[in-house]
Motif scaffolding. Sequence first.
Motif, PDB file in Angstrom:
ATOM      1  N   THR A 156      68.850  37.086  46.938  1.00 56.50           N
ATOM      2  CA  THR A 156      68.776  37.293  48.569  1.00 56.50           C
ATOM      3  C   THR A 156      67.368  36.462  49.026  1.00 56.50           C
ATOM      4  O   THR A 156      67.449  36.305  50.077  1.00 56.50           O
ATOM      5  N   GLU A 157      66.463  36.794  48.019  1.00 59.67           N
ATOM      6  CA  GLU A 157      65.226  36.363  48.519  1.00 59.67           C
ATOM      7  C   GLU A 157      64.133  35.853  47.137  1.00 59.67           C
ATOM      8  O   GLU A 157      64.276  36.489  46.376  1.00 59.67           O
ATOM      9  N   VAL A 158      63.313  34.844  47.381  1.00 56.03           N
ATOM     10  CA  VAL A 158      62.258  34.521  46.444  1.00 56.03           C
ATOM     11  C   VAL A 158      61.106  34.450  47.155  1.00 56.03           C
ATOM     12  O   VAL A 158      60.932  33.763  48.135  1.00 56.03           O
ATOM     13  N   LYS A 159      59.984  35.322  47.031  1.00 59.87           N
ATOM     14  CA  LYS A 159      58.564  35.098  47.515  1.00 59.87           C
ATOM     15  C   LYS A 159      57.627  34.868  46.358  1.00 59.87           C
ATOM     16  O   LYS A 159      57.506  35.440  45.033  1.00 59.87           O
ATOM     17  N   ALA A 160      56.630  34.241  46.663  1.00 61.67           N
ATOM     18  CA  ALA A 160      55.585  33.860  45.811  1.00 61.67           C
ATOM     19  C   ALA A 160      54.366  34.521  46.621  1.00 61.67           C
ATOM     20  O   ALA A 160      54.036  33.965  47.752  1.00 61.67           O
ATOM     21  N   GLY A 161      53.488  35.055  45.832  1.00 59.53           N
ATOM     22  CA  GLY A 161      52.181  35.320  46.447  1.00 59.53           C
ATOM     23  C   GLY A 161      51.069  35.392  45.450  1.00 59.53           C
ATOM     24  O   GLY A 161      51.097  35.292  44.460  1.00 59.53           O
ATOM     25  N   GLN A 162      49.847  35.156  46.087  1.00 64.61           N
ATOM     26  CA  GLN A 162      48.606  35.185  45.344  1.00 64.61           C
ATOM     27  C   GLN A 162      47.821  36.572  45.868  1.00 64.61           C
ATOM     28  O   GLN A 162      47.831  36.916  47.009  1.00 64.61           O
ATOM     29  N   PHE A 163      47.566  37.342  44.810  1.00 65.77           N
ATOM     30  CA  PHE A 163      46.990  38.677  45.160  1.00 65.77           C
ATOM     31  C   PHE A 163      45.501  38.793  44.834  1.00 65.77           C
ATOM     32  O   PHE A 163      44.929  38.109  43.813  1.00 65.77           O
ATOM     33  N   SER A 164      44.689  39.381  45.443  1.00 63.71           N
ATOM     34  CA  SER A 164      43.138  39.826  45.124  1.00 63.71           C
ATOM     35  C   SER A 164      43.228  41.174  45.456  1.00 63.71           C
ATOM     36  O   SER A 164      43.513  41.672  46.613  1.00 63.71           O
ATOM     37  N   ALA A 165      42.248  41.864  44.452  1.00 58.13           N
ATOM     38  CA  ALA A 165      42.333  43.372  44.625  1.00 58.13           C
ATOM     39  C   ALA A 165      41.039  43.881  43.924  1.00 58.13           C
ATOM     40  O   ALA A 165      40.415  43.061  43.007  1.00 58.13           O
ATOM     41  N   LEU A 166      40.836  44.971  44.034  1.00 52.46           N
ATOM     42  CA  LEU A 166      39.808  45.730  43.270  1.00 52.46           C
ATOM     43  C   LEU A 166      40.489  46.908  42.597  1.00 52.46           C
ATOM     44  O   LEU A 166      41.353  47.751  43.222  1.00 52.46           O
ATOM     45  N   ASP A 167      40.358  46.957  41.246  1.00 56.20           N
ATOM     46  CA  ASP A 167      41.041  47.933  40.614  1.00 56.20           C
ATOM     47  C   ASP A 167      40.314  49.334  40.549  1.00 56.20           C
ATOM     48  O   ASP A 167      39.245  49.213  41.209  1.00 56.20           O
ATOM     49  N   CYS A 168      40.626  50.372  39.881  1.00 54.72           N
ATOM     50  CA  CYS A 168      40.056  51.893  40.047  1.00 54.72           C
ATOM     51  C   CYS A 168      38.767  51.737  39.269  1.00 54.72           C
ATOM     52  O   CYS A 168      38.205  52.701  39.595  1.00 54.72           O
ATOM     53  N   GLY A 169      38.397  50.695  38.638  1.00 58.10           N
ATOM     54  CA  GLY A 169      37.023  50.697  37.836  1.00 58.10           C
ATOM     55  C   GLY A 169      36.026  49.906  38.499  1.00 58.10           C
ATOM     56  O   GLY A 169      35.089  49.325  37.908  1.00 58.10           O
ATOM     57  N   ALA A 170      36.471  49.360  39.809  1.00 57.14           N
ATOM     58  CA  ALA A 170      35.834  48.638  40.745  1.00 57.14           C
ATOM     59  C   ALA A 170      35.742  47.269  39.973  1.00 57.14           C
ATOM     60  O   ALA A 170      34.780  46.322  40.499  1.00 57.14           O
ATOM     61  N   ASN A 171      36.563  46.607  39.337  1.00 53.48           N
ATOM     62  CA  ASN A 171      36.772  45.272  38.799  1.00 53.48           C
ATOM     63  C   ASN A 171      37.702  44.568  39.581  1.00 53.48           C
ATOM     64  O   ASN A 171      38.723  44.849  40.276  1.00 53.48           O
ATOM     65  N   PRO A 172      36.840  43.411  40.028  1.00 50.79           N
ATOM     66  CA  PRO A 172      37.888  42.359  40.839  1.00 50.79           C
ATOM     67  C   PRO A 172      39.205  41.879  40.064  1.00 50.79           C
ATOM     68  O   PRO A 172      38.837  41.439  38.870  1.00 50.79           O
ATOM     69  N   GLU A 173      40.369  42.041  40.623  1.00 48.72           N
ATOM     70  CA  GLU A 173      41.477  41.218  40.302  1.00 48.72           C
ATOM     71  C   GLU A 173      42.067  40.210  40.840  1.00 48.72           C
ATOM     72  O   GLU A 173      42.154  40.337  42.199  1.00 48.72           O
ATOM     73  N   ALA A 174      42.789  39.433  40.207  1.00 50.61           N
ATOM     74  CA  ALA A 174      43.562  38.146  41.118  1.00 50.61           C
ATOM     75  C   ALA A 174      44.614  37.800  40.316  1.00 50.61           C
ATOM     76  O   ALA A 174      44.503  37.562  39.019  1.00 50.61           O
ATOM     77  N   TRP A 175      45.696  37.445  40.805  1.00 54.75           N
ATOM     78  CA  TRP A 175      46.839  37.225  40.143  1.00 54.75           C
ATOM     79  C   TRP A 175      48.040  36.398  40.817  1.00 54.75           C
ATOM     80  O   TRP A 175      48.124  36.737  42.261  1.00 54.75           O
ATOM     81  N   ALA A 176      48.805  35.674  40.468  1.00 57.49           N
ATOM     82  CA  ALA A 176      50.054  35.227  41.298  1.00 57.49           C
ATOM     83  C   ALA A 176      51.397  35.943  40.763  1.00 57.49           C
ATOM     84  O   ALA A 176      51.239  36.456  39.584  1.00 57.49           O
ATOM     85  N   GLU A 177      52.062  36.115  41.628  1.00 58.64           N
ATOM     86  CA  GLU A 177      53.250  36.773  41.259  1.00 58.64           C
ATOM     87  C   GLU A 177      54.569  36.398  42.209  1.00 58.64           C
ATOM     88  O   GLU A 177      54.202  35.967  43.310  1.00 58.64           O
ATOM     89  N   ILE A 178      55.758  36.333  41.430  1.00 61.72           N
ATOM     90  CA  ILE A 178      56.778  35.869  42.270  1.00 61.72           C
ATOM     91  C   ILE A 178      57.719  36.926  42.120  1.00 61.72           C
ATOM     92  O   ILE A 178      57.961  37.632  41.058  1.00 61.72           O
ATOM     93  N   PHE A 179      58.455  37.350  43.209  1.00 67.19           N
ATOM     94  CA  PHE A 179      59.375  38.351  43.543  1.00 67.19           C
ATOM     95  C   PHE A 179      60.801  37.784  43.682  1.00 67.19           C
ATOM     96  O   PHE A 179      60.986  36.975  44.623  1.00 67.19           O
ATOM     97  N   ILE A 180      61.765  38.161  42.875  1.00 63.52           N
ATOM     98  CA  ILE A 180      62.996  37.687  43.126  1.00 63.52           C
ATOM     99  C   ILE A 180      63.931  38.850  43.232  1.00 63.52           C
ATOM    100  O   ILE A 180      63.997  39.765  42.766  1.00 63.52           O
TER     101      ILE A 180
END
Length: 170
Positions: free
Chosen positions: A45-69
């Motif tokens: 019913t839907e496919v989404k693509a996203g680029q994410f930036s975050a800070l994890d619980c150890g204060a480390n920057p995180e970045a990733w691409a994710e596809i949702f089906i």
Amino acid sequence: MNAIDKTLATDISLGHLLDTLAAFGDLPLVFRYDGQPVRPGYHVTEVKAGQFSALDCGANPEAWAEIFIQLWDVEEGNRTHMPSGKFAAIIRKISEHVQLDGSARLTFEVSDGVQPMQLYCASAPIVGDDVVHVELTPRAASCKPRDRWLAEQAQAAACCGSADPARCCG
């Protein structure tokens, strides 16, 4: 309380899924989740693509691409499970309008339209009984610093058990 120890082996990319399906285009594609196969009338019913930036619980920057089906698990008339080639064609059609990174993390959102949508990761497709099976397992929350530490411990244990422990256990 024990934390769930997830493994990355059950977390394939979109590219891996599509590469496998390319060889089995005429075979039905059956996703399994919560111990049951999706119903033959399921829809993408839907496919989404996203680029994410975050800070994890150890204060480390995180970045990733994710596809949702998003899969809608419904029964419709006397339909059969979608052929693998049709699923791949849907994804190709979407990629004409939305940039899909084949190496991106792949997440499935599944609902029957009544129950709330749940998040799943996919295992590598398995071909058997003239069907392509893809097992979906719940996507658990995790602590990325802990996950990295566990991976380092596993690598050290595997390395130190090798024929040449001086090479990596010095």
